[in-house]
Design a protein around this motif. Sequence first.
Motif, PDB file in Angstrom:
ATOM      1  N   ALA A 180      -1.034 -11.423  -7.103  1.00 30.25           N
ATOM      2  CA  ALA A 180       0.381 -11.270  -6.781  1.00 30.25           C
ATOM      3  C   ALA A 180       0.904  -9.933  -7.290  1.00 30.25           C
ATOM      4  O   ALA A 180       1.662  -9.235  -6.603  1.00 30.25           O
ATOM      5  CB  ALA A 180       1.189 -12.419  -7.373  1.00 30.25           C
ATOM      6  N   VAL A 181       0.478  -9.541  -8.500  1.00 25.22           N
ATOM      7  CA  VAL A 181       0.893  -8.250  -9.049  1.00 25.22           C
ATOM      8  C   VAL A 181       0.315  -7.117  -8.214  1.00 25.22           C
ATOM      9  O   VAL A 181       0.995  -6.127  -7.905  1.00 25.22           O
ATOM     10  CB  VAL A 181       0.456  -8.139 -10.533  1.00 25.22           C
ATOM     11  N   ALA A 182      -0.955  -7.257  -7.797  1.00 27.48           N
ATOM     12  CA  ALA A 182      -1.581  -6.223  -6.972  1.00 27.48           C
ATOM     13  C   ALA A 182      -0.875  -6.109  -5.627  1.00 27.48           C
ATOM     14  O   ALA A 182      -0.676  -5.001  -5.110  1.00 27.48           O
ATOM     15  CB  ALA A 182      -3.058  -6.549  -6.777  1.00 27.48           C
ATOM     16  N   LEU A 183      -0.494  -7.240  -5.048  1.00 29.17           N
ATOM     17  CA  LEU A 183       0.213  -7.223  -3.774  1.00 29.17           C
ATOM     18  C   LEU A 183       1.576  -6.562  -3.913  1.00 29.17           C
ATOM     19  O   LEU A 183       1.988  -5.752  -3.065  1.00 29.17           O
ATOM     20  CB  LEU A 183       0.365  -8.657  -3.256  1.00 29.17           C
ATOM     21  N   ALA A 184       2.292  -6.863  -4.982  1.00 36.12           N
ATOM     22  CA  ALA A 184       3.600  -6.248  -5.209  1.00 36.12           C
ATOM     23  C   ALA A 184       3.461  -4.748  -5.453  1.00 36.12           C
ATOM     24  O   ALA A 184       4.254  -3.945  -4.946  1.00 36.12           O
ATOM     25  CB  ALA A 184       4.287  -6.914  -6.392  1.00 36.12           C
ATOM     26  N   ALA A 185       2.438  -4.341  -6.190  1.00 38.55           N
ATOM     27  CA  ALA A 185       2.217  -2.917  -6.449  1.00 38.55           C
ATOM     28  C   ALA A 185       1.858  -2.188  -5.163  1.00 38.55           C
ATOM     29  O   ALA A 185       2.329  -1.069  -4.906  1.00 38.55           O
ATOM     30  CB  ALA A 185       1.119  -2.742  -7.491  1.00 38.55           C
ATOM     31  N   GLY A 186       1.042  -2.815  -4.334  1.00 38.83           N
ATOM     32  CA  GLY A 186       0.680  -2.209  -3.052  1.00 38.83           C
ATOM     33  C   GLY A 186       1.887  -2.052  -2.145  1.00 38.83           C
ATOM     34  O   GLY A 186       2.074  -1.019  -1.493  1.00 38.83           O
ATOM     35  N   GLY A 187       2.731  -3.064  -2.107  1.00 44.15           N
ATOM     36  CA  GLY A 187       3.952  -2.978  -1.297  1.00 44.15           C
ATOM     37  C   GLY A 187       4.881  -1.898  -1.807  1.00 44.15           C
ATOM     38  O   GLY A 187       5.480  -1.154  -1.024  1.00 44.15           O
ATOM     39  N   GLY A 188       5.007  -1.806  -3.130  1.00 42.76           N
ATOM     40  CA  GLY A 188       5.849  -0.753  -3.705  1.00 42.76           C
ATOM     41  C   GLY A 188       5.309   0.629  -3.400  1.00 42.76           C
ATOM     42  O   GLY A 188       6.071   1.557  -3.104  1.00 42.76           O
ATOM     43  N   ALA A 189       3.975   0.776  -3.446  1.00 42.04           N
ATOM     44  CA  ALA A 189       3.371   2.073  -3.131  1.00 42.04           C
ATOM     45  C   ALA A 189       3.627   2.454  -1.678  1.00 42.04           C
ATOM     46  O   ALA A 189       3.922   3.614  -1.369  1.00 42.04           O
ATOM     47  CB  ALA A 189       1.879   2.026  -3.422  1.00 42.04           C
ATOM     48  N   VAL A 190       3.538   1.475  -0.780  1.00 40.04           N
ATOM     49  CA  VAL A 190       3.794   1.761   0.638  1.00 40.04           C
ATOM     50  C   VAL A 190       5.239   2.201   0.832  1.00 40.04           C
ATOM     51  O   VAL A 190       5.520   3.168   1.557  1.00 40.04           O
ATOM     52  CB  VAL A 190       3.471   0.513   1.498  1.00 40.04           C
ATOM     53  N   VAL A 191       6.161   1.532   0.163  1.00 36.42           N
ATOM     54  CA  VAL A 191       7.572   1.902   0.286  1.00 36.42           C
ATOM     55  C   VAL A 191       7.810   3.314  -0.242  1.00 36.42           C
ATOM     56  O   VAL A 191       8.534   4.113   0.368  1.00 36.42           O
ATOM     57  CB  VAL A 191       8.460   0.872  -0.455  1.00 36.42           C
ATOM     58  N   LEU A 192       7.183   3.658  -1.364  1.00 27.19           N
ATOM     59  CA  LEU A 192       7.353   5.002  -1.929  1.00 27.19           C
ATOM     60  C   LEU A 192       6.763   6.074  -1.024  1.00 27.19           C
ATOM     61  O   LEU A 192       7.371   7.129  -0.816  1.00 27.19           O
ATOM     62  CB  LEU A 192       6.715   5.067  -3.319  1.00 27.19           C
ATOM     63  N   VAL A 193       5.599   5.817  -0.448  1.00 27.26           N
ATOM     64  CA  VAL A 193       4.968   6.812   0.421  1.00 27.26           C
ATOM     65  C   VAL A 193       5.797   7.016   1.692  1.00 27.26           C
ATOM     66  O   VAL A 193       6.058   8.150   2.104  1.00 27.26           O
ATOM     67  CB  VAL A 193       3.526   6.388   0.761  1.00 27.26           C
ATOM     68  N   VAL A 194       6.236   5.927   2.306  1.00 29.22           N
ATOM     69  CA  VAL A 194       7.047   6.044   3.528  1.00 29.22           C
ATOM     70  C   VAL A 194       8.361   6.745   3.208  1.00 29.22           C
ATOM     71  O   VAL A 194       8.833   7.606   3.968  1.00 29.22           O
ATOM     72  CB  VAL A 194       7.285   4.654   4.148  1.00 29.22           C
ATOM     73  N   GLY A 195       8.968   6.431   2.077  1.00 29.56           N
ATOM     74  CA  GLY A 195      10.212   7.093   1.685  1.00 29.56           C
ATOM     75  C   GLY A 195      10.011   8.576   1.452  1.00 29.56           C
ATOM     76  O   GLY A 195      10.837   9.409   1.876  1.00 29.56           O
ATOM     77  N   ALA A 196       8.906   8.948   0.809  1.00 26.24           N
ATOM     78  CA  ALA A 196       8.639  10.371   0.569  1.00 26.24           C
ATOM     79  C   ALA A 196       8.425  11.116   1.871  1.00 26.24           C
ATOM     80  O   ALA A 196       8.910  12.248   2.055  1.00 26.24           O
ATOM     81  CB  ALA A 196       7.416  10.516  -0.334  1.00 26.24           C
ATOM     82  N   VAL A 197       7.729  10.507   2.817  1.00 24.30           N
ATOM     83  CA  VAL A 197       7.507  11.153   4.117  1.00 24.30           C
ATOM     84  C   VAL A 197       8.832  11.338   4.847  1.00 24.30           C
ATOM     85  O   VAL A 197       9.104  12.409   5.414  1.00 24.30           O
ATOM     86  CB  VAL A 197       6.513  10.326   4.955  1.00 24.30           C
ATOM     87  N   LEU A 198       9.672  10.321   4.837  1.00 21.91           N
ATOM     88  CA  LEU A 198      10.951  10.436   5.544  1.00 21.91           C
ATOM     89  C   LEU A 198      11.856  11.479   4.897  1.00 21.91           C
ATOM     90  O   LEU A 198      12.529  12.250   5.589  1.00 21.91           O
ATOM     91  CB  LEU A 198      11.644   9.071   5.588  1.00 21.91           C
ATOM     92  N   VAL A 199      11.888  11.520   3.581  1.00 22.51           N
ATOM     93  CA  VAL A 199      12.720  12.507   2.890  1.00 22.51           C
ATOM     94  C   VAL A 199      12.206  13.914   3.152  1.00 22.51           C
ATOM     95  O   VAL A 199      12.994  14.844   3.395  1.00 22.51           O
ATOM     96  CB  VAL A 199      12.770  12.203   1.376  1.00 22.51           C
ATOM     97  N   SER A 200      10.896  14.101   3.169  1.00 25.27           N
ATOM     98  CA  SER A 200      10.354  15.435   3.438  1.00 25.27           C
ATOM     99  C   SER A 200      10.649  15.871   4.864  1.00 25.27           C
ATOM    100  O   SER A 200      10.929  17.046   5.120  1.00 25.27           O
ATOM    101  CB  SER A 200       8.854  15.463   3.165  1.00 25.27           C
ATOM    102  N   MET A 201      10.613  14.943   5.810  1.00 29.39           N
ATOM    103  CA  MET A 201      10.969  15.292   7.195  1.00 29.39           C
ATOM    104  C   MET A 201      12.439  15.687   7.289  1.00 29.39           C
ATOM    105  O   MET A 201      12.802  16.654   7.981  1.00 29.39           O
ATOM    106  CB  MET A 201      10.654  14.123   8.131  1.00 29.39           C
TER     107      MET A 201
END
Length: 105
Positions: free
Chosen positions: A55-76
């Motif tokens: 469950a912790v690994a799943l939450a960490a993976g989801g958080g990482a995906v949100v951070l990566v997508v957010g960084a890509v959108l902000v850079s665009m």
Amino acid sequence: MLQPRIPVNPLPPGHPIPLTDIQPATTPTPVVVPAPVPAPAKAPRTSVQLTPGSAVALAAGGGAVVLVVGAVLVSMLLAVAISAASIAVVAIVLRLLVRDMQKGR
């Protein structure tokens, strides 16, 4: 040309059935329906069980995906803003150059 067209029924209307000629309804004889064949038993489905570690690994993976997508959108968005600012500066410089050329300096 713009007049509405009413469709014409090619068949004449049916004749109404008088109410006095209606025969009383008779009860139909019951129809025997065979019993349905039971469906074969399905194998029990295994459910996914989350352990605390997964469950912790799943939450960490989801958080990482949100951070990566957010960084890509902000850079665009930042790339678009920088492009717009540089185009505005170029437009101002060109306008000043054209104005100087028209004055004959």
